[in-house]
Write a protein that holds these residues in place. Structure first.
Motif, PDB file in Angstrom:
ATOM      1  N   ARG A 576       0.839  -1.197   0.000  1.00 22.38           N
ATOM      2  CA  ARG A 576       0.000   0.000   0.000  1.00 22.38           C
ATOM      3  C   ARG A 576       0.876   1.250   0.000  1.00 22.38           C
ATOM      4  O   ARG A 576       1.937   1.276   0.609  1.00 22.38           O
ATOM      5  N   PRO A 577       0.422   2.298  -0.681  1.00 20.61           N
ATOM      6  CA  PRO A 577       1.201   3.552  -0.672  1.00 20.61           C
ATOM      7  C   PRO A 577       1.061   4.259   0.667  1.00 20.61           C
ATOM      8  O   PRO A 577       0.029   4.158   1.350  1.00 20.61           O
ATOM      9  N   HIS A 603       5.179   5.258  -2.676  1.00 22.30           N
ATOM     10  CA  HIS A 603       5.400   4.047  -1.889  1.00 22.30           C
ATOM     11  C   HIS A 603       6.740   4.149  -1.179  1.00 22.30           C
ATOM     12  O   HIS A 603       7.731   4.617  -1.767  1.00 22.30           O
ATOM     13  N   CYS A 608       7.708  -2.290  -4.033  1.00 22.65           N
ATOM     14  CA  CYS A 608       6.240  -2.243  -4.050  1.00 22.65           C
ATOM     15  C   CYS A 608       5.733  -1.229  -5.075  1.00 22.65           C
ATOM     16  O   CYS A 608       4.711  -1.481  -5.745  1.00 22.65           O
ATOM     17  N   ALA A 609       6.406  -0.107  -5.220  1.00 22.83           N
ATOM     18  CA  ALA A 609       5.993   0.870  -6.230  1.00 22.83           C
ATOM     19  C   ALA A 609       6.088   0.270  -7.621  1.00 22.83           C
ATOM     20  O   ALA A 609       5.173   0.409  -8.449  1.00 22.83           O
TER      21      ALA A 609
END
Length: 722
Positions: A576-577, A603, A608-609
């Protein structure tokens, strides 16, 4: 061996540091002073002792010169060489040779004077070459190869610079040129205000990143500029330059290759391995030099402070003026040469033409030889495993060197051969090991990402077949018997959950790219009425050698959609950001009309980004390439129109997510791999404002990181203008 005179002045003028008019047989200064002219001694400097002398005799065909700076021109006007003021200053300097200056400015002026008086004269006819970054002239290669044979390059090149600078014989010193006690950092900056090289690299982006040459005659070049050429060339391979480039690689470029490796193999382990591996050391230097050339010598200091002084290994004198492309070509040649030697049998002489082979082909042949000899079957053979990791890491860095300024359509070509490399590694995998070693895994995932992104540009099958599940399992992801991906919370694999998440997504996106390739082949077959051909990237493994090639249908499309949805439902919380603004405003513009059409998302983890960007990219590709289903598809025109509207709405949402992460300016390792994604998104946008944002994002990557993006911008403009 031919040589050239090192100094044309008579012996008396040289000792008194006076400018000699070189009149034969007796100079005019000695005649005027009423003393006997001692004559001229023609000391000769041989070609192997200087790169500039080699350039003087190299068979180059076109000459270019560099402009003299206005500062140098003004100095020449204010202080003519024959003025009485200069002669008086010369006498003062001669009477007080050991007097040390008290400030940096005086150090620079005194040191500059010594250079001008003791500089060897290489003649007035100076030729300069146009050298391509892909091919190195023999004269450059010989000079670069000599650097490998020096045990202490810093001391030898430091001695050469001190000799040219008039410091006398300081051969006992082991300091590099920038560590000499006579020259401080500030003094060195004042000594060499312009670091230019007389080679003109014909680089595809030279018009944007190179310097401008003029038709000024060689006789008009100042003596200081000629010394700058010598100084820059002598810096190649020195302790300071290697340290500077190695640190630049570890801090800036290593993270590009550690996008899905929390253990940081390329940022941490590779620079340490390079201490004892020549090909790895030179490959890092080549990539770092080329990247510096593409960003005009600028180096980002993010996270390193703004107000404190940088370390010595963080600085390079006048980095913006150095011909980094020439240095990169030399280091690339050295790396490939040493790699060729390392992968040979050790008994046969390596041909010079072997250096032109692709690094992937070199390591592929070596691995096949090792696999045929039964190497790697011994679980305790740690030396072979270490050498394999070092050679494979070298190939990974050299491949990134090629992709840095290559067009997207060329990526697939540069990766030819990686399937054979990793198939051989799979055969050599230790019998008691389920997974590849850390270094092999880190290299594999870099090639896997580059593979499906390069294949997407040309709609070609990936080199690494997603159906070869043993290979992908050995690379560290969990794939069950039904070929479904799962994230392992803890256990036998040392990859973090975030790394497994992104690596598993890479496997899914590779399946999507191959799905697009089969769709394209199916359409061509329908248009031509011929049977579809087998994809070029299909594996010839025993598991699928007897199967008929399958082509996309609605069931295959639905399976991929379900796999993406399952992946999204199983991602960790860190995906999640941490920052999201739905309607950001451009604060540099007036309030009216300053709202940006995309959100801004950030992020905390680069992995993850990148994972979320590539996830939305894969879903967009599936949405726009759904096969027609004549059985269960919409039966009326209204149903079909409603289906188109739903697809358009979802594509628009996912395009906004990809652009939102890009507008958040993520880490550099995320930005270099989002170029194909922004190119795909740009083809879906219709608003002029949105299209301009895509162009700005692409050009921002090239301006900040040096990664070529102009070809993507040109293709987008051509598609928008159709």
């Amino acid at each position: 061996m031919p040589g050239v005179p090192s100094n044309k002045a008579c012996e008396r003028c040289k000792k008194r540091h006076l400018k000699c008019d070189e009149t034969r047989p007796h100079c005019q200064r000695c005649v005027t002073a009423g003393v006997e002219c001692p004559g001229y001694v023609q000391t000769r400097k041989f070609i192997d002792q200087g790169a500039t002398v080699r350039r003087r005799y190299a068979p180059y065909q076109e000459s270019h010169t560099k402009p003299s700076t206005s500062a140098n021109a003004n100095q020449g006007d204010e202080h003519p060489p024959n003025s009485a003021q200069n002669e008086g200053q010369l006498a003062i300097n001669q009477d007080k040779p050991s007097q040390a200056p008290t400030d940096s400015g005086k150090v620079g002026s005194t040191f500059s004077f010594q250079l001008e008086q003791s500089r060897p004269d290489f003649g007035t006819d100076t030729s300069m070459a146009e050298v391509s970054t892909s091919t190195v002239q023999p004269s450059i290669a010989v000079g670069a190869t000599d650097l490998r044979t020096q045990n202490t390059p810093g001391s030898q090149y430091g001695t050469e610079i001190n000799r040219l600078a008039g410091f006398g014989d300081r051969g006992s010193s082991t300091r590099s040129p920038l560590q000499s006690p006579e020259v401080s950092g500030t003094a060195m900056m004042g000594l060499v205000p312009n670091f230019e090289n007389s080679y003109n690299i014909q680089h595809p982006d030279r018009q944007n990143y190179g310097r401008t040459f003029t038709s000024e005659s060689p006789s008009q070049r100042s003596e200081k500029e000629e010394f700058q050429d010598i100084f820059s060339e002598l810096m190649t391979g020195t302790e300071h330059e290697i340290a500077f480039l190695t640190r630049h690689f570890a801090e800036v470029l290593g993270p590009w290759l550690d996008l899905s490796d929390a253990a940081k193999f390329f940022s941490v382990y590779v620079p340490i391995r390079a201490l004892n591996c020549q090909c790895l050391k030179y490959s890092m230097a080549a990539l770092a030099a080329k990247q510096l050339g593409r960003v005009k010598g600028s180096k980002s200091s993010t996270g390193r402070g703004m107000f404190t002084s940088p370390a010595t290994t963080e600085t390079y004198p006048n980095s913006e003026q150095v011909d980094w492309f020439l240095k990169a070509a030399n280091y690339y040649y050295l790396s490939v040469s040493d790699l060729t030697t390392s992968t040979s049998d050790g008994y046969s002489v390596v041909s010079t033409s072997a250096v032109l082979d692709s690094p992937i082909d070199l390591v592929g042949r070596w691995l096949n030889t090792q696999a045929n000899q039964g190497a790697g079957q011994n679980p305790d053979d740690g030396a072979l495993l270490r050498k394999t990791e070092e050679i494979l890491a070298t190939v990974t860095v050299l491949t990134l060197y090629k992709l840095l300024d290559a067009k997207g359509e060329e990526w697939h070509m540069y990766l030819t051969g990686i399937r054979q490399v990793f198939n051989a590694l799979l055969q050599m995998k230790q019998m008691n090991s389920t997974f590849f070693s850390h270094g092999v895994r880190a290299c594999f995932w870099n090639f896997a990402r580059q593979d499906y992104l390069g294949s997407y540009y040309i709609r070609s099958a990936t080199h690494l077949d997603p159906a070869n599940t043993p290979l992908w399992r050995a690379a560290g992801i969990s794939i069950d018997e039904q070929e479904k991906f799962h994230i392992i919370a803890s256990g036998s694999i040392d990859l973090s959950q975030e790394d497994q998440t992104f690596n598993g997504l890479c496997w899914l996106v590779s399946k999507v790219v191959n799905f697009l390739t089969k769709s394209k082949q199916s359409q061509i077959a329908q248009w031509t009425g011929s049977p579809p051909e087998n994809p070029s990237g299909a594996q010839d493994t025993p598991s699928n050698s007897n199967q008929q090639p399958t082509y996309p249908d609605t069931n295959a499309w639905l399976d991929l959609c379900f796999e993406f949805q399952t992946w999204f439902e199983g991602v960790p919380e860190t995906i999640r950001p941490c920052v999201r603004i739905e309607h950001p405003r451009d604060l540099s513009k007036p309030h009216d009309g300053s709202q940006i059409p995309f959100p801004e998302v950030f992020h905390g983890l680069a992995t993850c980004a990148a994972a979320m960007q590539h996830y939305h990219f894969g879903r967009i590709a599936l949405l726009l390439n759904r096969p027609q289903d004549v059985i269960s598809g919409p039966s009326t025109a209204f149903d079909r129109l409603q289906g188109y509207r739903e697809v358009t709405k979802e594509v628009e949402y996912r395009c906004r997510e990809v652009c939102g992460i890009a507008l958040g300016r993520p880490h550099a390792e995320v930005r270099i791999y989002m170029i194909p994604l922004l190119f795909a998104v740009g083809q879906c946008l219709e608003s002029t404002n949105e299209r301009q944002i895509i162009v700005d994002l692409l050009r921002g990557v090239e301006a900040d990181l040096g990664w070529a993006t102009e070809y993507a911008v040109e293709k987008l403009h051509s598609s928008w203008n159709r």
